[in-house]
Each structure stands twice: as structure tokens, then as C-alpha cells.
Design a protein around this motif. Structure first.
Motif: not given
Length: 320
Positions: A45, A49-50, A53, A72, A76, A195, A210, A295
Motif C-alpha cells: 500500500h 494507507d493500509n 487499499t 500493513d 501503519h 482523509r 481506508l 487511488h
């Protein structure tokens, strides 16, 4: 789209499983989709983010015959933070990804990366080319750079921020009632709306996704209610060291794997001519420009098209 009025988080989406990878130096949390006996694929990611996504792309990759593990990154989501007093260096993520692959028993695998994750993927693919089967980079290729003559000032900015962080941390340790680590939001939706305006702006549906692995509920002993970002605040500090453009190009030249660069028409790469110069150095590079924002793999309007292009590339037989 997720329920916009929800008051509970769902950090493991339907169809995924939760993993905790025991690395030599930290615990790395991850989401996984598909059959572990299928072809291995690591999905990386972007900054702040994590693993969520990949909530749209990963199930499609799994249906195409891949076992997708989306970690992650350190600091994160639900992964461990770097030790106190340490800074975050982009290149350290290469060791984390390699350690995660070893923990999974993978010696060779495919890499899919978005933004910062694409940068990490391209560095690892250049440094350890025989381990990477194919490489997909979503609106990212290589890293941000610092010219030679600015290296000292770059480290100086990082040191200044680091000193301030250490002072603040000590004040928090000494306080009878430590403050919250960041701004509290009254609801998940309020945090998602914040965000939406961040780096790599996203629509509400993507922001809500997210948030599922990015928020933590405020402890009950605090008077203020709601949610705050659980990522390590040090991730927002200036990097103490960056590659130069010449070093970036050297990594790209070393990539052996077939590579796909997906640029978003409204993404972060279009106005950066150095990205095209890097792309031209790929030994087996393909590029597609798709409608969408940074994204493009996460926003519902563009996720399906992005997935189809990625899968077409991954399933294609390599050219002799």
C-alpha cells in the motif's frame, strides 16, 4: 460502499483472512485473499494507507489464481511501529517485505505496489531481481529524490523534527493524564471526510475503506469521544535521507521482471517527467494510462477497469 453512518470498524473485509507475520524485528499485520497454494503475490500500500487499499483488487487477483497477501507497513494499520527514537526510512520497508516473504515460505513472488508501495516494490525488484516474477506499479515508480547538494539540509529538517518529537514524547510520559496522540473525530465518517482531503485525495467510499484499519477508538478515560488515527506520527516527519535521481535510475535498470506501470490521468505522476525517463529504463516495461485518480484501484468508479488491466498483464505469457 460501506455504510456511511457506521459506528464500528470492519478491519477484515468479507472474503479476506487476517494474518500476523512474525518477522525477526517486528510483528507485521496483513490481509490475505485466495488459496495459499496458488501463485504468491505481495500487495504493498501507499503512504499513510493500509492493506484495505486492495479491498477491490485483491479478490479479483485471487479469482485469477493468486494468493494475495497485503501487509500493513510498519507504523501503519495494525503492524508494529519502529522502536522509539528511530526514524522511518523508505528502504527499510524492503527488508520488511523480504522478511514477510520468508515468513510465508516464498522464494519467488509477484509484487503489486501503489504509490509509496510501488516505490518499495521497484527498489526490491531492482535489488533482488531473481526473487520477483512480475511487477505492477500503480501510480508510482521509484522514490522521491534529494539532489546531492541538498542532502545536509534534508537531514537537518529531519533532525529538527526528531528533536521536537523527543521533547513532546517526554512531556507526554511525564504528564499525569497523557493527551491523545492526535485529533479526535466524533465519528468514522468525520475522519473519512478528513482523509478525502489528504495527500492522494480519495472519494468518500475509498476513504471509508481506508479508515477500517486506520482508526482507533478514544480510550474511555478521556473526556473527548470518537476516533483518532492510529498510525505512527513519525511517518509524517521529513525523511532523513532520499535517493538521488541517478540512484533511482540505477534501481530501475536492475529490474529484470516484466513490469507494468499504470498511471492515473488525474494521479500524481502525470506532471513528473522523471517518471517517463525511469520507465524507459525498464528492460521489460509496459505502461497504461487509465481514467481515474491516484487511488484508481480503490475508488469504485475505476477499480474494475484497473483490475482487468492488471490481471491481463499478469496472466499474459512473457515474450521470448
Amino acid at each position: 460502499m460501506l455504510d456511511q453512518e457506521q459506528h464500528k470498524l470492519t478491519p477484515v473485509p468479507q472474503g479476506a483472512t487476517s494474518l500476523v507475520l512474525e518477522l525477526p524485528h517486528l510483528q507485521m499485520a496483513a490481509l490475505a485473499w485466495g488459496n495459499p497454494d496458488d501463485r504468491p503475490l505481495m500487495a504493498l500500500h501507499g503512504w499513510l494507507d493500509n492493506a484495505m487499499t486492495f479491498v477491490h483488487l485483491a479478490p479479483e487477483l485471487a479469482r485469477a489464481g493468486y494468493y494475495v497477501v497485503a501487509p500493513d507497513f510498519a507504523g501503519h494499520g495494525f503492524s508494529d511501529w519502529r522502536p522509539a527514537g528511530q526514524a522511518y526510512l523508505l528502504m527499510e520497508n524492503c527488508f520488511d517485505v523480504q522478511a514477510a516473504a520468508l515468513a510465508l515460505g516464498w522464494s519467488r513472488f509477484t509484487l503489486v505496489g501503489h504509490s509509496m508501495g510501488a516505490g518499495v516494490a521497484s527498489l526490491l525488484a531492482g535489488a533482488h531481481p531473481d526473487a520477483i516474477d512480475k511487477l505492477v506499479m500503480l501510480d508510482g515508480l521509484g522514490t522521491l529524490t534529494t539532489p546531492d547538494e541538498e542532502a545536509a539540509s534534508q537531514l537537518g529538517r529531519a533532525l529538527g523534527r526528531w528533536i521536537g518529537h523527543q521533547q513532546k514524547r517526554q512531556e507526554q510520559l511525564d504528564a499525569a493524564f497523557p493527551p491523545l496522540p492526535g485529533k479526535a473525530y466524533s465519528s468514522i465518517r468525520e475522519a473519512a471526510e478528513a482523509r478525502m482531503k489528504g495527500v492522494g485525495a480519495v472519494d468518500l467510499g475509498a476513504a471509508l475503506q481506508l479508515c477500517q484499519r486506520a482508526l482507533k477508538r478514544v480510550d474511555v478515560e478521556h473526556q473527548a469521544g470518537g476516533w483518532y488515527w492510529q498510525s505512527d506520527s513519525r511517518l509524517r516527519h521529513p525523511s532523513p535521507w532520499r535517493l538521488t535521481e541517478a540512484q533511482n535510475q540505477a534501481f530501475v535498470r536492475a529490474i529484470k521482471a516484466p513490469a507494468l506501470l499504470l498511471e492515473a490521468e488525474s494521479g500524481l505522476l502525470i506532471e513528473r517527467p522523471e517518471i517517463e525517463e525511469r520507465f524507459q529504463l525498464l528492460a521489460q516495461g509496459q505502461k497504461r494510462v487509465l481514467v481515474g485518480g491516484h487511488h484508481l484501484h480503490l475508488e469504485e468508479a475505476t477499480a474494475a477497469k484497473t483490475a482487468s488491466v492488471v490481471i491481463e498483464f499478469l496472466l499474459a505469457e512473457p515474450h521470448e
